[in-house]
Design a protein around this motif. Structure first.
Motif, PDB file in Angstrom:
ATOM      1  N   LEU A 103     -41.981  17.227  25.035  1.00  0.00           N
ATOM      2  CA  LEU A 103     -42.132  16.721  26.330  1.00  0.00           C
ATOM      3  C   LEU A 103     -41.699  15.162  26.567  1.00  0.00           C
ATOM      4  O   LEU A 103     -42.568  14.569  25.761  1.00  0.00           O
ATOM      5  N   ASP A 128     -36.362  24.608  30.846  1.00  0.00           N
ATOM      6  CA  ASP A 128     -37.046  24.624  29.590  1.00  0.00           C
ATOM      7  C   ASP A 128     -36.970  25.973  28.929  1.00  0.00           C
ATOM      8  O   ASP A 128     -37.541  26.185  27.987  1.00  0.00           O
ATOM      9  N   ARG A 169     -46.999  19.034  35.217  1.00  0.00           N
ATOM     10  CA  ARG A 169     -45.879  19.779  34.192  1.00  0.00           C
ATOM     11  C   ARG A 169     -46.308  19.582  32.726  1.00  0.00           C
ATOM     12  O   ARG A 169     -45.731  20.344  31.790  1.00  0.00           O
ATOM     13  N   ARG A 173     -45.512  22.633  30.789  1.00  0.00           N
ATOM     14  CA  ARG A 173     -44.323  22.782  29.612  1.00  0.00           C
ATOM     15  C   ARG A 173     -44.796  23.123  28.299  1.00  0.00           C
ATOM     16  O   ARG A 173     -43.799  24.017  27.568  1.00  0.00           O
TER      17      ARG A 173
END
Length: 227
Positions: A103, A128, A169, A173
């Motif tokens: 990330l 993703d 996020r 993620r």
């Protein structure tokens, strides 16, 4: 088989996130890398290593190459010489595997201003190729103080609230490697403490963090690189 670590949410009354595989022996390395921008050499023959559970704080004055170094570590740019390695292998050769565990949050937040906070999380998950449940999406946004603002367009949020969307996020993620460029900018004292706690939690789960910041940091297993 790689160890599976469960990243627990900050508030015990909220739902938990799905587990995801991480390697307790993971290592990100730079070997003898040189970075040139235009006619200027920013740094040369630089070596560094970050292991699972460690945070590397890159410091230096503006213009010394902090952001350039982060871009090299992500694979967005290539060094003039030397190599970047993930678990002993060049990221040029293992790009798909490495980027699947990465990330990167740069100076630009990459949020879509006309989409809501919730829609941005869903968009990132689709990019993703991550299955993100509504429960996990809402939980992550609520964790960072965005309850009631999930459906507001991002352009209606303050700079600090946009940062909180990005913090959400960071959780959804589910990447082992976090590379963060000035992540504490625009955060108030409370949000700064939340982010420090999030990073500490990530490290405890065998995450790796590389970040830049002009402020002193109190983070477990912190090492400093001055450019």
């Amino acid at each position: 088989m790689p160890e599976v670590v469960l990243f627990k949410p900050f508030h015990p009354m909220t739902a938990t996130y799905s587990s995801f595989p991480v390697s307790p022996n993971a290592a990100l390395e730079a070997r003898e890398i040189t970075c040139v921008r235009g006619e200027r050499t920013l740094f040369s023959k630089l070596n560094l290593q970050v292991l699972a559970g460690q945070c590397l704080h890159i410091r230096g004055e503006n213009g010394v190459g902090k952001t350039s170094l982060l871009r090299l570590l992500t694979g967005l740019a290539s060094p003039e010489s030397g190599d970047i390695l993930w678990n002993g292998n060049s990221i040029k050769e293992t790009a798909s595997e490495y980027h699947g565990k990465l990330l990167f949050l740069g100076h630009r937040d990459a949020l879509k201003e006309d989409l809501s906070a919730l829609e941005n999380l869903r968009m990132f998950a689709a990019i993703d190729d991550i299955l993100l449940s509504d429960q996990d999406a809402f939980t992550s946004l609520w964790r960072f103080g965005l309850k009631g603002r999930e459906d507001l367009p991002v352009n209606c949020l303050s700079a600090g609230q946009k940062k909180r969307v990005l913090m959400a996020r960071m959780v959804t993620r589910r990447a082992q490697v976090w590379i963060l460029d000035e992540p504490f900018n625009a955060l108030d004292t409370h949000a700064t403490q939340e982010l420090l706690g999030l990073i500490a939690e990530h490290l405890e789960g065998n995450g790796l963090v590389v970040l830049t910041s002009h402020q002193p940091l109190s983070i477990p297993n912190l090492r400093v690189l001055d450019l």
